[in-house]
Design a protein around this motif. Structure first.
Motif, PDB file in Angstrom:
ATOM      1  N   THR A  34       0.833  -1.214   0.000  1.00  0.00           N
ATOM      2  CA  THR A  34       0.000   0.000   0.000  1.00  0.00           C
ATOM      3  C   THR A  34       0.863   1.258   0.000  1.00  0.00           C
ATOM      4  O   THR A  34       0.568   2.231  -0.709  1.00  0.00           O
ATOM      5  CB  THR A  34      -0.926   0.000   1.226  1.00  0.00           C
ATOM      6  OG1 THR A  34      -1.712  -1.195   1.241  1.00  0.00           O
ATOM      7  CG2 THR A  34      -1.851   1.206   1.198  1.00  0.00           C
ATOM      8  N   SER A  35       1.938   1.249   0.773  1.00  0.00           N
ATOM      9  CA  SER A  35       2.801   2.434   0.830  1.00  0.00           C
ATOM     10  C   SER A  35       3.451   2.707  -0.517  1.00  0.00           C
ATOM     11  O   SER A  35       3.602   3.874  -0.917  1.00  0.00           O
ATOM     12  CB  SER A  35       3.870   2.236   1.909  1.00  0.00           C
ATOM     13  OG  SER A  35       4.803   1.238   1.523  1.00  0.00           O
ATOM     14  N   LEU A  36       3.840   1.651  -1.233  1.00  0.00           N
ATOM     15  CA  LEU A  36       4.446   1.844  -2.551  1.00  0.00           C
ATOM     16  C   LEU A  36       3.425   2.366  -3.550  1.00  0.00           C
ATOM     17  O   LEU A  36       3.743   3.175  -4.421  1.00  0.00           O
ATOM     18  CB  LEU A  36       5.054   0.532  -3.039  1.00  0.00           C
ATOM     19  CG  LEU A  36       6.225  -0.002  -2.195  1.00  0.00           C
ATOM     20  CD1 LEU A  36       6.672  -1.366  -2.695  1.00  0.00           C
ATOM     21  CD2 LEU A  36       7.391   0.972  -2.221  1.00  0.00           C
ATOM     22  N   ALA A  37       2.176   1.886  -3.434  1.00  0.00           N
ATOM     23  CA  ALA A  37       1.119   2.372  -4.324  1.00  0.00           C
ATOM     24  C   ALA A  37       0.807   3.840  -4.072  1.00  0.00           C
ATOM     25  O   ALA A  37       0.319   4.542  -4.963  1.00  0.00           O
ATOM     26  CB  ALA A  37      -0.137   1.531  -4.150  1.00  0.00           C
ATOM     27  N   LEU A  38       1.085   4.324  -2.854  1.00  0.00           N
ATOM     28  CA  LEU A  38       0.815   5.720  -2.507  1.00  0.00           C
ATOM     29  C   LEU A  38       2.032   6.624  -2.687  1.00  0.00           C
ATOM     30  O   LEU A  38       2.020   7.763  -2.239  1.00  0.00           O
ATOM     31  CB  LEU A  38       0.348   5.806  -1.046  1.00  0.00           C
ATOM     32  CG  LEU A  38      -0.991   5.126  -0.728  1.00  0.00           C
ATOM     33  CD1 LEU A  38      -1.307   5.228   0.760  1.00  0.00           C
ATOM     34  CD2 LEU A  38      -2.126   5.747  -1.546  1.00  0.00           C
ATOM     35  N   SER A  39       3.073   6.121  -3.351  1.00  0.00           N
ATOM     36  CA  SER A  39       4.270   6.919  -3.590  1.00  0.00           C
ATOM     37  C   SER A  39       4.108   7.727  -4.877  1.00  0.00           C
ATOM     38  O   SER A  39       3.942   7.155  -5.962  1.00  0.00           O
ATOM     39  CB  SER A  39       5.499   6.014  -3.695  1.00  0.00           C
ATOM     40  OG  SER A  39       5.706   5.315  -2.490  1.00  0.00           O
ATOM     41  N   LEU A  40       4.141   9.028  -4.757  1.00  0.00           N
ATOM     42  CA  LEU A  40       3.923   9.895  -5.919  1.00  0.00           C
ATOM     43  C   LEU A  40       5.052   9.785  -6.942  1.00  0.00           C
ATOM     44  O   LEU A  40       4.819   9.917  -8.139  1.00  0.00           O
ATOM     45  CB  LEU A  40       3.788  11.344  -5.459  1.00  0.00           C
ATOM     46  CG  LEU A  40       2.518  11.705  -4.684  1.00  0.00           C
ATOM     47  CD1 LEU A  40       2.576  13.157  -4.232  1.00  0.00           C
ATOM     48  CD2 LEU A  40       1.278  11.485  -5.545  1.00  0.00           C
ATOM     49  N   GLY A  41       6.285   9.536  -6.474  1.00  0.00           N
ATOM     50  CA  GLY A  41       7.417   9.493  -7.391  1.00  0.00           C
ATOM     51  C   GLY A  41       7.282   8.403  -8.434  1.00  0.00           C
ATOM     52  O   GLY A  41       7.565   8.617  -9.619  1.00  0.00           O
ATOM     53  N   ALA A  42       6.837   7.213  -8.020  1.00  0.00           N
ATOM     54  CA  ALA A  42       6.695   6.110  -8.970  1.00  0.00           C
ATOM     55  C   ALA A  42       5.596   6.411  -9.993  1.00  0.00           C
ATOM     56  O   ALA A  42       5.748   6.152 -11.192  1.00  0.00           O
ATOM     57  CB  ALA A  42       6.386   4.821  -8.220  1.00  0.00           C
ATOM     58  N   TRP A  43       4.477   6.943  -9.523  1.00  0.00           N
ATOM     59  CA  TRP A  43       3.384   7.282 -10.444  1.00  0.00           C
ATOM     60  C   TRP A  43       3.798   8.394 -11.402  1.00  0.00           C
ATOM     61  O   TRP A  43       3.435   8.382 -12.584  1.00  0.00           O
ATOM     62  CB  TRP A  43       2.149   7.692  -9.664  1.00  0.00           C
ATOM     63  CG  TRP A  43       1.461   6.547  -8.994  1.00  0.00           C
ATOM     64  CD1 TRP A  43       1.419   6.266  -7.660  1.00  0.00           C
ATOM     65  CD2 TRP A  43       0.731   5.498  -9.642  1.00  0.00           C
ATOM     66  NE1 TRP A  43       0.710   5.115  -7.436  1.00  0.00           N
ATOM     67  CE2 TRP A  43       0.267   4.620  -8.622  1.00  0.00           C
ATOM     68  CE3 TRP A  43       0.417   5.215 -10.965  1.00  0.00           C
ATOM     69  CZ2 TRP A  43      -0.486   3.488  -8.909  1.00  0.00           C
ATOM     70  CZ3 TRP A  43      -0.336   4.079 -11.241  1.00  0.00           C
ATOM     71  CH2 TRP A  43      -0.789   3.234 -10.228  1.00  0.00           C
ATOM     72  N   ALA A  44       4.556   9.369 -10.903  1.00  0.00           N
ATOM     73  CA  ALA A  44       5.014  10.457 -11.774  1.00  0.00           C
ATOM     74  C   ALA A  44       5.927   9.927 -12.868  1.00  0.00           C
ATOM     75  O   ALA A  44       5.814  10.329 -14.039  1.00  0.00           O
ATOM     76  CB  ALA A  44       5.734  11.516 -10.943  1.00  0.00           C
ATOM     77  N   ALA A  45       6.841   8.996 -12.512  1.00  0.00           N
ATOM     78  CA  ALA A  45       7.727   8.412 -13.519  1.00  0.00           C
ATOM     79  C   ALA A  45       6.937   7.617 -14.552  1.00  0.00           C
ATOM     80  O   ALA A  45       7.233   7.661 -15.751  1.00  0.00           O
ATOM     81  CB  ALA A  45       8.769   7.514 -12.837  1.00  0.00           C
ATOM     82  N   LEU A  46       5.919   6.889 -14.094  1.00  0.00           N
ATOM     83  CA  LEU A  46       5.112   6.091 -15.015  1.00  0.00           C
ATOM     84  C   LEU A  46       4.325   6.975 -15.974  1.00  0.00           C
ATOM     85  O   LEU A  46       4.326   6.759 -17.197  1.00  0.00           O
ATOM     86  CB  LEU A  46       4.160   5.197 -14.217  1.00  0.00           C
ATOM     87  CG  LEU A  46       3.256   4.269 -15.026  1.00  0.00           C
ATOM     88  CD1 LEU A  46       4.086   3.292 -15.845  1.00  0.00           C
ATOM     89  CD2 LEU A  46       2.293   3.530 -14.110  1.00  0.00           C
TER      90      LEU A  46
END
Length: 444
Positions: A190-202
């Motif tokens: 859940t914490s990884l899914a809520l990480s903005l950095g990963a979503w921004a890179a994607l």
């Protein structure tokens, strides 16, 4: 393979009983010439294909067999000529067939001794021992040892580093541990899914690849742009999940032990008295759940994560074992002064803050992802005041404290008079803190 008993101490002639690595080691080292051959073929791909067609199947198979034989011989000889020995003061690792190399690792300079078990090594029942030594950039390692032998050797090295007599070091074994924290897999995901950095890179990767495809009408160019960004997104999500899965923290006399990993298991140690800086990271989407991440800066070590995700209460309880006597809940942060700061760093100036207690110097920064860096006074190596022309005109300055981990923590945008007073007061606190610092020795 039967376990070898620890060898005796140096005799009158200075000789020691040398031990060999696990017989699985040649299989790992055999990939070195195979990888080199693949690299050469990759550089000469066209010529290799043409030569393979002309040579025929029989000759191709003969060449492959010869390469495998050379790789096997290389792996065996490299294993055969690699030895290690433990003395009262050092660990010696002797390697090399043509060019001999002997590493003398002083036990009193050991920073950490970690046991890692990659997936294939776990299947084979072996482990890798990694050694962090003060003053070196890279870790020395023994790969591979039997799992039991690796644990026993680690315990022996730590006991000797703590000052136990040779006979006692073998008898002491691994010190018992007390569980402090275990991170549930669901919380980590859940914490990884809520990480903005990963979503921004994607999102950035997909958008830029689509734009490249639309502009150039070239699918290959779009993929070349997309794949590195997808790799970065994977490293921040799936890669971290595999590395940080089943994260456990135990307290023992030799420091905090960290065990983690889904495919590759790692057993690491945060040594006592070596932590230079503690960093509390609070991503924006974690704050509603009151989750934090705890990172470390340890002199001479690359182990930089203490807790990947935990509630604030759980994380602070673990930090209290790293920084005895420090109550993070009692820190009161003084924000940067509005007058002057808002013109130097518009909008983001509100994220800066400073707190000083009798034990630590703490600086805060960031609004979307808030980071709080905490330095014990005893770990401060130097204090600096910096002030650019625009800061001077607005009446603010920055105070930096430098630590032994080649790092620096800055209290940004403080009023100039306050910064000058802080500079001298922090220098005095650092001198006093070093006189009362806890020892850096193991098991003390």
């Amino acid at each position: 393979m039967p376990q070898q008993e620890p060898g005796p101490e140096p005799g009158p002639a200075g000789s020691v009983d040398e031990r060999r690595l696990h017989p699985f080691t040649p299989l790992r080292r055999a990939w070195v010439p195979i990888g080199a051959g693949i690299g050469v073929l990759g550089q000469q791909a066209d010529k290799a294909q043409e030569w393979a067609r002309d040579a025929g199947v029989g000759l191709d198979l003969l060449i492959v067999a010869a390469v495998l034989a050379v790789a096997a011989l290389y792996g065996y000889l490299s294993w055969r000529f690699t030895h290690y020995a433990v003395t009262a003061t050092e660990l010696r690792i002797r390697t090399g067939l043509l060019f001999r190399r002997t590493a003398h690792i002083r036990l009193d300079r050991l920073q950490a001794v970690d046991v890692t078990r990659p997936l294939l090594a776990r299947l084979a029942g072996v482990a890798k021992l990694k050694l962090d030594v003060i003053g070196t950039e890279d870790k020395d390692e023994l790969a591979f040892l039997g799992e039991r032998e690796a644990r026993e050797l680690r315990a022996e090295l730590l006991a000797r580093a703590a000052g136990f007599a040779p006979a006692e070091a073998v008898r002491v074994g691994e010190a018992p541990g007390r569980a402090l924290l275990r991170v549930p897999g669901r919380r980590l995901a859940t914490s990884l899914a809520l990480s903005l950095g990963a979503w921004a890179a994607l999102v950035a990767g997909v958008s830029m690849a689509a734009l490249m495809w639309w502009v150039s009408d070239n699918v290959f160019a779009a993929l070349v742009l997309l794949l590195p960004l997808l790799g970065g997104a994977w490293a921040g999500t799936g890669g971290r999940f595999l590395a940080e899965y089943d994260w456990t923290v135990e307290e023992s006399p030799d420091g905090l032990r960290l065990d983690h990993g889904l495919l590759d298991r790692a057993h690491e140690t945060v040594p006592p008295g070596r932590v230079q800086t503690v960093r509390i990271v609070e991503p924006l989407l974690w704050r509603r759940r009151d989750w934090v991440r705890v990172e470390l800066a340890v002199a001479g070590s690359k182990n930089d994560v203490l807790v990947p995700v935990a509630t604030r209460r759980e994380a602070y309880a673990v930090v209290a074992r790293v920084l005895p006597g420090v109550d993070l809940t009692a820190l009161v942060f003084d924000p940067a002064p509005a007058h002057g700061s808002r013109w130097v760093v518009p909008v983001w100036w509100k994220g800066y803050g400073l707190a000083v207690s009798p034990e630590v110097f703490a600086a805060r920064k960031g609004r979307l992802c808030r980071r709080t860096e905490i330095v014990p006074h005893a770990k401060v190596q130097s204090v600096r005041l910096t002030q650019g022309p625009w800061e001077r005109a607005r009446g603010v300055a920055d105070v930096h404290v430098d630590t032994g981990a080649n790092g620096s923590v800055a209290a940004r945008l403080r009023a100039t008079d306050e910064a000058r007073l802080l500079l001298h007061a922090q220098a005095a606190r650092s001198r006093t803190g070093r006189t009362h610092a806890r020892p850096d020795r193991w098991m003390t």
